[in-house]
Enzyme design. Sequence first.
Site, PDB file in Angstrom:
ATOM      1  N   TYR A  94       0.859  -1.187   0.000  1.00 37.57           N
ATOM      2  CA  TYR A  94       0.000   0.000   0.000  1.00 37.57           C
ATOM      3  C   TYR A  94       0.891   1.230   0.000  1.00 37.57           C
ATOM      4  O   TYR A  94       1.890   1.303   0.737  1.00 37.57           O
ATOM      5  CB  TYR A  94      -0.900   0.000   1.245  1.00 37.57           C
ATOM      6  CG  TYR A  94      -1.761   1.235   1.392  1.00 37.57           C
ATOM      7  CD1 TYR A  94      -3.070   1.242   0.928  1.00 37.57           C
ATOM      8  CD2 TYR A  94      -1.277   2.404   1.988  1.00 37.57           C
ATOM      9  CE1 TYR A  94      -3.885   2.377   1.054  1.00 37.57           C
ATOM     10  CE2 TYR A  94      -2.069   3.537   2.112  1.00 37.57           C
ATOM     11  CZ  TYR A  94      -3.366   3.509   1.647  1.00 37.57           C
ATOM     12  OH  TYR A  94      -4.148   4.633   1.766  1.00 37.57           O
ATOM     13  N   GLU A 153      -3.969   7.345  -3.788  1.00 38.16           N
ATOM     14  CA  GLU A 153      -3.885   6.089  -3.047  1.00 38.16           C
ATOM     15  C   GLU A 153      -3.660   4.947  -4.034  1.00 38.16           C
ATOM     16  O   GLU A 153      -4.497   4.709  -4.902  1.00 38.16           O
ATOM     17  CB  GLU A 153      -5.165   5.851  -2.248  1.00 38.16           C
ATOM     18  CG  GLU A 153      -5.135   4.574  -1.416  1.00 38.16           C
ATOM     19  CD  GLU A 153      -6.459   4.300  -0.734  1.00 38.16           C
ATOM     20  OE1 GLU A 153      -6.501   4.272   0.505  1.00 38.16           O
ATOM     21  OE2 GLU A 153      -7.467   4.118  -1.457  1.00 38.16           O
TER      22      GLU A 153
END
Length: 395
Positions: free
Chosen positions: A116, A204
């Site tokens: 991530y 993101e």
Amino acid sequence: MNIHEYQARELFEKFGVATPPGGAATTPEQALEVAKRLGGKTLVVKAQIHAGGRGKGTFKNGFKGGVHLCNSADEAGKLASQMLGQVLVTHQTGPDGKQVNQVLIAEAVDIARELYFAVLLDRATSAPVIIASTAGGMDIEEVAEHSPEKILREPIHPVLGLQAYQTRKIAAALGLTGPLMSQATKLFTALFRLFMARDCSQIEVNPLVVTPDGRLLALDAKFNFDDNALYRQPEIAALRDKSEEDPREVAASEFNLNYIGLDGNIACLVNGAGLAMATMDIIQHYGGKPANFLDVGGGASKDQVASAFRIILSDPHVEGILVNIFGGIMDCNVIATGIIAAARETGLKIPLVVRLEGNNVAAGKQTLSESGLTIIGASDLADAAQKIVQAVKNA
């Protein structure tokens, strides 16, 4: 403002962020062409809507899933035909779902590891911050709750920007060593450059993947942009898909009104974001449910007030309206004139409570009282909230 995944990939390619090749299609024929261009590889066909959970979603025509793998161009075209023009329901869309007008066809990649990575605007410091985690593919909120030790936060100096040592630090924390470290530093730098150059408030990447053959790729991305900076980002503003937005919010933006639809039955028309929040809270406190957040700003005109009324009344769930105005810069009499014009134009038949204070308030109250309309006056915010809640119940 949000954008679609295929648009995010186009931005990635422009700024040199490594991502699998692909393209968007609005018809099955276009999907077939894109798939043929990508060659005889395993492909992924993904429905494009502004919502998560697409893979587990269901189309209203009964077709399961908004994300599918395939092994041929013909299969990609067939999958596109089953998705395009259909309504996809996911846990984020609600039961109404969203219509799929585009699909993304991209090269599918094998995944050895999922990570991530995000660049965000930290509201506390008014500066960018990088959030990274080895727990890719999961909701970061869930990771933060159950495994906070897996999350790395790296503050970025607002003037100096992302430094080379920081990219190496983040890469090492994610276990990206050797040849992967050089890929990581290049990718992180490109993402940060994109974040700054396009006035993003969030990028993101989830997941950021390592492939078995040693490539680091941004596989999926979510972008948010600073709406206040869109005037200097025409390229980004052109990516806006109004069909994905609440029509009331689209209409409000055209009149420079800040509107967010909610699920209550008492509409609010207020000047100032803080006062609007307080108005919503006090409606809830006295047993009502706000139907919207609507800030007309500090210098609204008669036409803006009338437009705000039309937007409010386009919501079929609205059973009453509370107008709460504190006139600092704003002239209360201008607001009163706009309220009367809107009430007459729309043939208002639901309860309307108005609380005015501040600049030229006496003239505003007189204008309302002489209008001949059924308008309930209020002396203060608590009085206004109680009156509208009671009026709606009585109605």
